[in-house]
Design an enzyme around this catalytic site. Sequence first.
Site, PDB file in Angstrom:
ATOM      1  N   LYS A  53       0.808  -1.216   0.000  1.00 22.76           N
ATOM      2  CA  LYS A  53       0.000   0.000   0.000  1.00 22.76           C
ATOM      3  C   LYS A  53       0.848   1.276   0.000  1.00 22.76           C
ATOM      4  O   LYS A  53       2.058   1.237   0.259  1.00 22.76           O
ATOM      5  CB  LYS A  53      -0.934  -0.027   1.211  1.00 22.76           C
ATOM      6  CG  LYS A  53      -1.929  -1.183   1.159  1.00 22.76           C
ATOM      7  CD  LYS A  53      -2.829  -1.166   2.379  1.00 22.76           C
ATOM      8  CE  LYS A  53      -3.846  -2.287   2.337  1.00 22.76           C
ATOM      9  NZ  LYS A  53      -4.750  -2.227   3.509  1.00 22.76           N
ATOM     10  N   TYR A  96     -12.336  -2.522  -4.055  1.00 24.45           N
ATOM     11  CA  TYR A  96     -12.905  -2.604  -2.714  1.00 24.45           C
ATOM     12  C   TYR A  96     -14.431  -2.532  -2.701  1.00 24.45           C
ATOM     13  O   TYR A  96     -15.035  -2.221  -1.673  1.00 24.45           O
ATOM     14  CB  TYR A  96     -12.319  -1.501  -1.823  1.00 24.45           C
ATOM     15  CG  TYR A  96     -10.876  -1.763  -1.461  1.00 24.45           C
ATOM     16  CD1 TYR A  96     -10.539  -2.768  -0.559  1.00 24.45           C
ATOM     17  CD2 TYR A  96      -9.848  -1.018  -2.019  1.00 24.45           C
ATOM     18  CE1 TYR A  96      -9.225  -3.017  -0.225  1.00 24.45           C
ATOM     19  CE2 TYR A  96      -8.514  -1.270  -1.687  1.00 24.45           C
ATOM     20  CZ  TYR A  96      -8.224  -2.270  -0.781  1.00 24.45           C
ATOM     21  OH  TYR A  96      -6.910  -2.524  -0.449  1.00 24.45           O
ATOM     22  N   ASN A 101      -2.035  -0.088   6.980  1.00 23.50           N
ATOM     23  CA  ASN A 101      -1.447  -1.330   7.474  1.00 23.50           C
ATOM     24  C   ASN A 101      -0.514  -2.003   6.472  1.00 23.50           C
ATOM     25  O   ASN A 101      -0.255  -3.193   6.554  1.00 23.50           O
ATOM     26  CB  ASN A 101      -2.528  -2.285   7.980  1.00 23.50           C
ATOM     27  CG  ASN A 101      -3.480  -2.737   6.905  1.00 23.50           C
ATOM     28  OD1 ASN A 101      -3.304  -2.447   5.732  1.00 23.50           O
ATOM     29  ND2 ASN A 101      -4.510  -3.452   7.311  1.00 23.50           N
ATOM     30  N   HIS A 154      -1.997  -5.744   1.585  1.00 23.36           N
ATOM     31  CA  HIS A 154      -3.270  -6.461   1.429  1.00 23.36           C
ATOM     32  C   HIS A 154      -2.969  -7.828   0.849  1.00 23.36           C
ATOM     33  O   HIS A 154      -2.044  -7.983   0.054  1.00 23.36           O
ATOM     34  CB  HIS A 154      -4.184  -5.702   0.449  1.00 23.36           C
ATOM     35  CG  HIS A 154      -5.280  -6.555  -0.126  1.00 23.36           C
ATOM     36  ND1 HIS A 154      -6.481  -6.733   0.507  1.00 23.36           N
ATOM     37  CD2 HIS A 154      -5.325  -7.318  -1.253  1.00 23.36           C
ATOM     38  CE1 HIS A 154      -7.237  -7.560  -0.215  1.00 23.36           C
ATOM     39  NE2 HIS A 154      -6.553  -7.925  -1.294  1.00 23.36           N
ATOM     40  N   GLU A 207      -8.948 -10.699  -8.040  1.00 20.18           N
ATOM     41  CA  GLU A 207      -8.005  -9.610  -7.800  1.00 20.18           C
ATOM     42  C   GLU A 207      -6.830  -9.667  -8.785  1.00 20.18           C
ATOM     43  O   GLU A 207      -6.414  -8.634  -9.308  1.00 20.18           O
ATOM     44  CB  GLU A 207      -7.523  -9.652  -6.347  1.00 20.18           C
ATOM     45  CG  GLU A 207      -8.626  -9.302  -5.367  1.00 20.18           C
ATOM     46  CD  GLU A 207      -8.235  -9.408  -3.913  1.00 20.18           C
ATOM     47  OE1 GLU A 207      -8.985  -8.884  -3.074  1.00 20.18           O
ATOM     48  OE2 GLU A 207      -7.196 -10.024  -3.585  1.00 20.18           O
TER      49      GLU A 207
END
Length: 140
Positions: A11, A51, A114, A117, A128
């Site tokens: 990310k 998402y 965080n 993913h 994905e």
Amino acid sequence: MAIERTFSILKPDATERNLTGAINALIEKAGLRIVAQKRVQMTREQAETFYAIHKARPFFGELVPTMTAGPVVVQVLEGEDAIINYRDVLGATDPAKAARGTIRKEFALSLGENSAHGSDSPETALAEIAQWFSGNEIVG
């Protein structure tokens, strides 16, 4: 045990801090191979599509801007039980609850930032991967 593929995103909070190599080292140490990887600037449309499953959740309003704030590294990982293996390497979504040595414990800034993913199921991994890679970009 089965050889499978899973999807990963490093990310913006991780790419901004130049952690791609350090995170990749943990991935490879866990026995996973990076069989496709590219750095992209996720658009709002791509983030909303990716998402979409979370659209009704309260954090969706923060998720899209977070994921489009800077470049991400999208990856296809391959190995024995790659989905569960990578989720173990990621650690708990909340870095405060993640085990030592996991990506999120070592690198995450917060629950929202965080650092990475990973797909949660074979079906999710297929979808994905297909959103970000064509077949000839994945080289095992």
